[in-house]
Design a protein around this motif. Structure first.
Motif, mmCIF file in Angstrom:
data_model
loop_
_atom_site.group_PDB
_atom_site.id
_atom_site.type_symbol
_atom_site.label_atom_id
_atom_site.label_comp_id
_atom_site.label_asym_id
_atom_site.label_seq_id
_atom_site.Cartn_x
_atom_site.Cartn_y
_atom_site.Cartn_z
ATOM 1 N N ASP A 96 0.856 -1.193 0.000
ATOM 2 C CA ASP A 96 0.000 0.000 0.000
ATOM 3 C C ASP A 96 0.884 1.233 0.000
ATOM 4 O O ASP A 96 1.446 1.606 1.032
ATOM 5 C CB ASP A 96 -0.914 -0.010 1.218
ATOM 6 N N GLU A 97 1.022 1.872 -1.150
ATOM 7 C CA GLU A 97 1.928 3.013 -1.282
ATOM 8 C C GLU A 97 1.429 4.267 -0.583
ATOM 9 O O GLU A 97 2.127 5.279 -0.561
ATOM 10 C CB GLU A 97 2.246 3.300 -2.754
ATOM 11 N N THR A 98 0.236 4.212 0.031
ATOM 12 C CA THR A 98 -0.253 5.374 0.779
ATOM 13 C C THR A 98 0.264 5.370 2.220
ATOM 14 O O THR A 98 0.128 6.362 2.911
ATOM 15 C CB THR A 98 -1.796 5.430 0.787
ATOM 16 N N HIS A 99 0.840 4.263 2.657
ATOM 17 C CA HIS A 99 1.374 4.161 4.018
ATOM 18 C C HIS A 99 2.806 4.685 4.072
ATOM 19 O O HIS A 99 3.487 4.792 3.046
ATOM 20 C CB HIS A 99 1.364 2.713 4.504
ATOM 21 N N LYS A 100 3.274 4.955 5.285
ATOM 22 C CA LYS A 100 4.682 5.305 5.500
ATOM 23 C C LYS A 100 5.383 4.063 6.035
ATOM 24 O O LYS A 100 4.789 3.260 6.753
ATOM 25 C CB LYS A 100 4.797 6.456 6.492
ATOM 26 N N PHE A 101 6.662 3.932 5.675
ATOM 27 C CA PHE A 101 7.438 2.767 6.090
ATOM 28 C C PHE A 101 8.755 3.221 6.686
ATOM 29 O O PHE A 101 9.445 4.065 6.112
ATOM 30 C CB PHE A 101 7.692 1.845 4.884
ATOM 31 N N HIS A 102 9.103 2.666 7.846
ATOM 32 C CA HIS A 102 10.357 2.989 8.522
ATOM 33 C C HIS A 102 11.101 1.675 8.744
ATOM 34 O O HIS A 102 10.544 0.718 9.283
ATOM 35 C CB HIS A 102 10.076 3.681 9.856
ATOM 36 N N VAL A 103 12.365 1.632 8.286
ATOM 37 C CA VAL A 103 13.171 0.412 8.375
ATOM 38 C C VAL A 103 14.418 0.715 9.200
ATOM 39 O O VAL A 103 15.437 1.148 8.673
ATOM 40 C CB VAL A 103 13.567 -0.096 6.970
ATOM 41 N N PRO A 104 14.362 0.523 10.527
ATOM 42 C CA PRO A 104 15.524 0.757 11.375
ATOM 43 C C PRO A 104 16.522 -0.402 11.290
ATOM 44 O O PRO A 104 16.143 -1.542 11.028
ATOM 45 C CB PRO A 104 14.943 0.835 12.792
ATOM 46 N N LEU A 105 17.794 -0.073 11.529
ATOM 47 C CA LEU A 105 18.838 -1.088 11.579
ATOM 48 C C LEU A 105 19.673 -0.845 12.830
ATOM 49 O O LEU A 105 20.215 0.246 13.024
ATOM 50 C CB LEU A 105 19.725 -1.002 10.333
ATOM 51 N N LEU A 106 19.728 -1.848 13.696
ATOM 52 C CA LEU A 106 20.589 -1.823 14.876
ATOM 53 C C LEU A 106 21.813 -2.641 14.513
ATOM 54 O O LEU A 106 21.698 -3.810 14.143
ATOM 55 C CB LEU A 106 19.873 -2.413 16.088
#
Length: 118
Positions: A96-106
């Motif tokens: 769903d391209e209307t959502h926001k996505f956050h991809v954290p990396l530890l």
């Protein structure tokens, strides 16, 4: 008026030092050609806070499979640190391209963790 933020963001934290991973090179790609070819969309570096602002401009996100490739070997070498993983690739699907996505990396020299953030 505030600038419109990217619908896709990442944040890299160096868990060995307890600080943001500044200056880490990363590449964003999308799987194209019916799942046969990765197309690089952007090459960038994390800022002093370990973030990569403007990773994907608004309106450019579409449903599909994406990959964030983090050059962890280069990051650790700059710090004089040996490491186990030369790079980390995080592959994820956007439906769903209307959502926001956050991809954290530890990140540490010997391990990494990622998750879908908010």
């Amino acid at each position: 008026m505030e600038p419109v933020s990217s619908p896709l963001t990442t944040h890299v934290l160096d868990t060995a030092s307890g600080l943001p991973a500044q200056g880490l090179c990363l590449r964003l790609s999308r799987l194209e050609d019916h799942g046969q070819q990765w197309t690089e969309l952007r090459k960038s570096y994390t800022d002093p806070d370990g973030r990569c602002p403007g990773l994907l401009p608004p309106g450019q996100m579409k449903a599909g499979t994406y990959k964030l490739s983090f050059n962890t070997e280069g990051y650790w070498k700059k710090r004089g640190q040996e490491s186990f993983y030369p790079y980390v690739e995080v592959v994820f699907t956007i439906t769903d391209e209307t959502h926001k996505f956050h991809v954290p990396l530890l990140l540490s020299p010997w391990s990494y963790t990622t998750y879908r953030g908010s």
